[in-house]
Design a protein around this motif. Structure first.
Motif, PDB file in Angstrom:
ATOM      1  N   ASN A   1     127.250  65.458 117.766  1.00  8.12           N
ATOM      2  CA  ASN A   1     125.929  65.666 117.165  1.00  8.12           C
ATOM      3  C   ASN A   1     125.608  65.298 115.807  1.00  8.12           C
ATOM      4  OD1 ASN A   1     125.422  67.425 119.562  1.00  8.12           O
ATOM      5  ND2 ASN A   1     126.967  68.935 118.874  1.00  8.12           N
TER       6      ASN A   1
ATOM      7  N   ILE B   1     132.863  67.430 119.975  1.00  8.73           N
ATOM      8  CA  ILE B   1     131.443  67.823 120.351  1.00  8.73           C
ATOM      9  C   ILE B   1     130.843  67.761 118.995  1.00  8.73           C
ATOM     10  CG2 ILE B   1     129.799  69.827 121.093  1.00  8.73           C
ATOM     11  CD1 ILE B   1     131.520  68.405 123.275  1.00  8.73           C
TER      12      ILE B   1
ATOM     13  N   GLN C   1     125.051  56.464 128.794  1.00  9.50           N
ATOM     14  CA  GLN C   1     125.132  57.826 129.395  1.00  9.50           C
ATOM     15  C   GLN C   1     124.959  58.931 128.353  1.00  9.50           C
ATOM     16  OE1 GLN C   1     125.441  60.675 130.948  1.00  9.50           O
ATOM     17  NE2 GLN C   1     125.904  59.425 132.842  1.00  9.50           N
ATOM     18  N   LYS C   2     123.829  59.751 128.485  1.00 15.00           N
ATOM     19  CA  LYS C   2     123.664  60.705 127.379  1.00 15.00           C
ATOM     20  C   LYS C   2     123.996  62.191 127.664  1.00 15.00           C
ATOM     21  CE  LYS C   2     119.667  58.158 125.706  1.00 15.00           C
ATOM     22  NZ  LYS C   2     120.164  57.534 124.519  1.00 15.00           N
ATOM     23  N   ASN C   3     124.631  62.154 129.020  1.00 14.90           N
ATOM     24  CA  ASN C   3     124.990  63.866 129.366  1.00 14.90           C
ATOM     25  C   ASN C   3     126.317  63.719 129.900  1.00 14.90           C
ATOM     26  OD1 ASN C   3     124.472  66.393 129.450  1.00 14.90           O
ATOM     27  ND2 ASN C   3     123.282  66.406 131.153  1.00 14.90           N
ATOM     28  N   PRO C   4     127.288  63.375 129.546  1.00 14.37           N
ATOM     29  CA  PRO C   4     128.593  63.313 130.512  1.00 14.37           C
ATOM     30  C   PRO C   4     128.935  64.673 130.494  1.00 14.37           C
ATOM     31  CG  PRO C   4     128.979  62.649 128.175  1.00 14.37           C
ATOM     32  CD  PRO C   4     127.373  62.744 128.159  1.00 14.37           C
ATOM     33  N   SER C   5     129.906  65.071 131.560  1.00 15.44           N
ATOM     34  CA  SER C   5     130.111  66.359 131.849  1.00 15.44           C
ATOM     35  C   SER C   5     131.097  66.775 130.889  1.00 15.44           C
ATOM     36  CB  SER C   5     130.760  66.650 133.167  1.00 15.44           C
ATOM     37  OG  SER C   5     132.020  65.936 133.193  1.00 15.44           O
ATOM     38  N   ILE C   6     131.255  68.054 130.557  1.00 16.41           N
ATOM     39  CA  ILE C   6     132.386  68.807 129.715  1.00 16.41           C
ATOM     40  C   ILE C   6     133.739  68.380 130.315  1.00 16.41           C
ATOM     41  CG2 ILE C   6     133.427  71.013 129.082  1.00 16.41           C
ATOM     42  CD1 ILE C   6     130.730  72.193 129.375  1.00 16.41           C
TER      43      ILE C   6
ATOM     44  N   MET D   1     123.049  63.044 121.672  1.00 18.45           N
ATOM     45  CA  MET D   1     124.333  62.777 121.647  1.00 18.45           C
ATOM     46  C   MET D   1     124.451  61.445 121.131  1.00 18.45           C
ATOM     47  SD  MET D   1     127.138  62.696 124.593  1.00 18.45           S
ATOM     48  CE  MET D   1     127.370  61.070 124.841  1.00 18.45           C
TER      49      MET D   1
ATOM     50  N   ILE E   1     128.851  55.555 127.551  1.00 16.74           N
ATOM     51  CA  ILE E   1     128.927  56.977 126.806  1.00 16.74           C
ATOM     52  C   ILE E   1     128.594  56.091 125.257  1.00 16.74           C
ATOM     53  CG2 ILE E   1     130.010  58.617 125.649  1.00 16.74           C
ATOM     54  CD1 ILE E   1     131.259  59.246 128.614  1.00 16.74           C
TER      55      ILE E   1
END
Length: 71
Positions: A66, A62, A39-44, A1, A34
């Motif tokens: 990518n 999104i 922070q590589k995996n924030p929530s949806i 991400m 982010i």
């Protein structure tokens, strides 16, 4: 991400980090993490709030995340 692309989108919209935080309801520090790739995996749910505040479609956000970081 590639969170750096969120920073670029934010700047393209003329928004400060404080403004994005206030409009999204996501803390300034979390958005900063982010954007800086800490922070590589924030929530949806967080990404949905950010996309709404930026005025862009969630899927567009999104896809942007990518892509390689724009310069």
């Amino acid at each position: 991400m590639n969170g750096g692309n969120i920073r670029l989108l934010r700047e393209e919209k003329g928004m400060t980090l404080n403004e994005l935080a206030a409009q999204s309801g996501v803390s300034k520090s979390y958005i900063s993490y982010i954007e800086r790739g800490m922070q590589k995996n924030p929530s949806i749910a967080v990404l949905e709030k950010i996309s709404t505040a930026l005025g862009i479609d969630f899927i567009q956000l999104i896809e942007t995340l990518n892509e390689p970081v724009k310069k």
